[in-house]
Design a protein around this motif. Structure first.
Motif, mmCIF file in Angstrom:
data_model
loop_
_atom_site.group_PDB
_atom_site.id
_atom_site.type_symbol
_atom_site.label_atom_id
_atom_site.label_comp_id
_atom_site.label_asym_id
_atom_site.label_seq_id
_atom_site.Cartn_x
_atom_site.Cartn_y
_atom_site.Cartn_z
ATOM 1 N N VAL A 152 0.866 -1.175 0.000
ATOM 2 C CA VAL A 152 0.000 0.000 0.000
ATOM 3 C C VAL A 152 0.905 1.227 0.000
ATOM 4 N N ASN A 153 0.838 2.025 -1.063
ATOM 5 C CA ASN A 153 1.719 3.199 -1.235
ATOM 6 C C ASN A 153 3.191 2.826 -1.076
ATOM 7 N N LYS A 154 3.582 1.705 -1.685
ATOM 8 C CA LYS A 154 4.954 1.183 -1.652
ATOM 9 C C LYS A 154 5.424 0.842 -0.244
ATOM 10 N N GLN A 155 4.476 0.603 0.685
ATOM 11 C CA GLN A 155 4.831 0.207 2.044
ATOM 12 C C GLN A 155 4.265 -1.172 2.342
ATOM 13 N N ARG A 156 4.931 -1.897 3.235
ATOM 14 C CA ARG A 156 4.556 -3.271 3.586
ATOM 15 C C ARG A 156 3.564 -3.231 4.741
ATOM 16 N N ILE A 157 2.298 -3.495 4.449
ATOM 17 C CA ILE A 157 1.219 -3.402 5.436
ATOM 18 C C ILE A 157 0.681 -4.814 5.715
ATOM 19 N N PRO A 158 0.589 -5.233 6.993
ATOM 20 C CA PRO A 158 0.054 -6.577 7.278
ATOM 21 C C PRO A 158 -1.428 -6.677 6.922
ATOM 22 N N LEU A 159 -1.849 -7.867 6.449
ATOM 23 C CA LEU A 159 -3.251 -8.087 6.071
ATOM 24 C C LEU A 159 -4.050 -8.476 7.310
ATOM 25 N N THR A 160 -4.237 -7.515 8.209
ATOM 26 C CA THR A 160 -4.952 -7.794 9.452
ATOM 27 C C THR A 160 -6.462 -7.783 9.259
ATOM 28 N N ASP A 161 -6.948 -6.909 8.385
ATOM 29 C CA ASP A 161 -8.391 -6.890 8.131
ATOM 30 C C ASP A 161 -8.659 -6.627 6.653
ATOM 31 N N ASN A 162 -9.916 -6.807 6.258
ATOM 32 C CA ASN A 162 -10.288 -6.744 4.844
ATOM 33 C C ASN A 162 -10.313 -5.330 4.269
ATOM 34 N N THR A 163 -10.322 -4.310 5.139
ATOM 35 C CA THR A 163 -10.400 -2.941 4.625
ATOM 36 C C THR A 163 -9.150 -2.577 3.824
ATOM 37 N N VAL A 164 -7.987 -3.104 4.241
ATOM 38 C CA VAL A 164 -6.733 -2.849 3.512
ATOM 39 C C VAL A 164 -6.870 -3.361 2.082
ATOM 40 N N ILE A 165 -7.395 -4.595 1.947
ATOM 41 C CA ILE A 165 -7.551 -5.222 0.628
ATOM 42 C C ILE A 165 -8.615 -4.499 -0.181
ATOM 43 N N GLU A 166 -9.729 -4.197 0.462
ATOM 44 C CA GLU A 166 -10.841 -3.551 -0.245
ATOM 45 C C GLU A 166 -10.445 -2.182 -0.786
ATOM 46 N N LEU A 186 0.452 -8.414 -3.238
ATOM 47 C CA LEU A 186 1.068 -9.195 -2.166
ATOM 48 C C LEU A 186 2.576 -8.979 -2.148
ATOM 49 N N TRP A 187 3.103 -8.659 -0.977
ATOM 50 C CA TRP A 187 4.539 -8.543 -0.796
ATOM 51 C C TRP A 187 5.123 -9.955 -0.829
ATOM 52 N N PRO A 188 6.367 -10.148 -1.336
ATOM 53 C CA PRO A 188 6.949 -11.503 -1.284
ATOM 54 C C PRO A 188 6.975 -12.019 0.155
ATOM 55 N N PHE A 189 6.590 -13.276 0.320
ATOM 56 C CA PHE A 189 6.484 -13.864 1.661
ATOM 57 C C PHE A 189 7.878 -14.112 2.225
ATOM 58 N N LYS A 190 8.113 -13.616 3.442
ATOM 59 C CA LYS A 190 9.399 -13.840 4.104
ATOM 60 C C LYS A 190 9.240 -15.043 5.030
ATOM 61 N N LEU A 191 9.778 -16.177 4.617
ATOM 62 C CA LEU A 191 9.649 -17.405 5.392
ATOM 63 C C LEU A 191 10.886 -17.609 6.256
ATOM 64 N N SER A 192 10.755 -18.454 7.278
ATOM 65 C CA SER A 192 11.921 -18.792 8.088
ATOM 66 C C SER A 192 12.595 -20.018 7.485
ATOM 67 N N SER A 193 13.797 -20.322 7.952
ATOM 68 C CA SER A 193 14.464 -21.516 7.440
ATOM 69 C C SER A 193 13.689 -22.740 7.920
ATOM 70 N N PRO A 194 13.666 -23.810 7.141
ATOM 71 C CA PRO A 194 12.794 -24.942 7.460
ATOM 72 C C PRO A 194 13.185 -25.649 8.761
#
Length: 160
Positions: free
Chosen positions: A71-85, A120-128
């Motif tokens: 959102v505006n080139k910033q990484r925002i967590p998808l906590t609720d649907n308003t961000v997506i909407e 969607l921002w690329p998912f940052k996963l932990s090492s397996p």
């Protein structure tokens, strides 16, 4: 697609393809629409990535647990649907308004896949957990790299 190797000794062509796939860091994951062009790209960078076809459950887990939006080139967590909407509602003419719509669009690779995937921002996963078996070998040779089709789900579950 999950990046499993670092940046040391990577040729410029491979580095550019990884950049185009938005896999700039180790353990980053993205969704990719498979066509002839992307398949050729994936084959060129196969020693550095693991890829396959995830299940709906894995896609849902990724989006809910590690999902961040752009959102505006910033990484925002998808906590609720308003961000997506607010962000995707206008781009997709109201087709994507909640997290489940995002999951459905990614899994079915629908008409709005490009807009959703770019949001969607690329998912940052932990090492397996349990570690990699042999990172340098191809999956067919008992390693981790390359195409593992539906077995990618096991790797992603270990990395969530």
């Amino acid at each position: 697609v999950v990046r499993i190797r670092g940046i040391m000794g990577v040729s410029p062509k491979v580095r550019k393809i990884l950049q185009l796939l938005r896999l700039r860091q180790i353990h980053n994951a993205v969704f990719v629409r498979v066509n002839t062009a992307t398949l050729k790209m994936l084959q060129l960078v196969a020693p550095y990535i693991a890829w396959g076809y995830p299940s709906v459950k894995v896609v849902r887990d990724l989006v809910y647990k590690r999902g961040f939006g752009k959102v505006n080139k910033q990484r925002i967590p998808l906590t609720d649907n308003t961000v997506i909407e607010n962000t995707l509602g206008a781009k997709t003419k109201g087709a994507i308004i909640c997290v489940e719509d995002v999951v459905h669009e990614i899994f079915t690779v629908g008409d709005n896949f490009k807009a959703v995937n770019n949001f969607l921002w690329p998912f940052k996963l932990s090492s397996p957990s349990g570690g990699f078996s042999k990172k340098l070998l191809h999956y067919n040779e008992g390693g981790e790299a390359g195409n593992r089709e539906t077995k990618i789900c096991d790797l992603i579950k270990k990395m969530l």
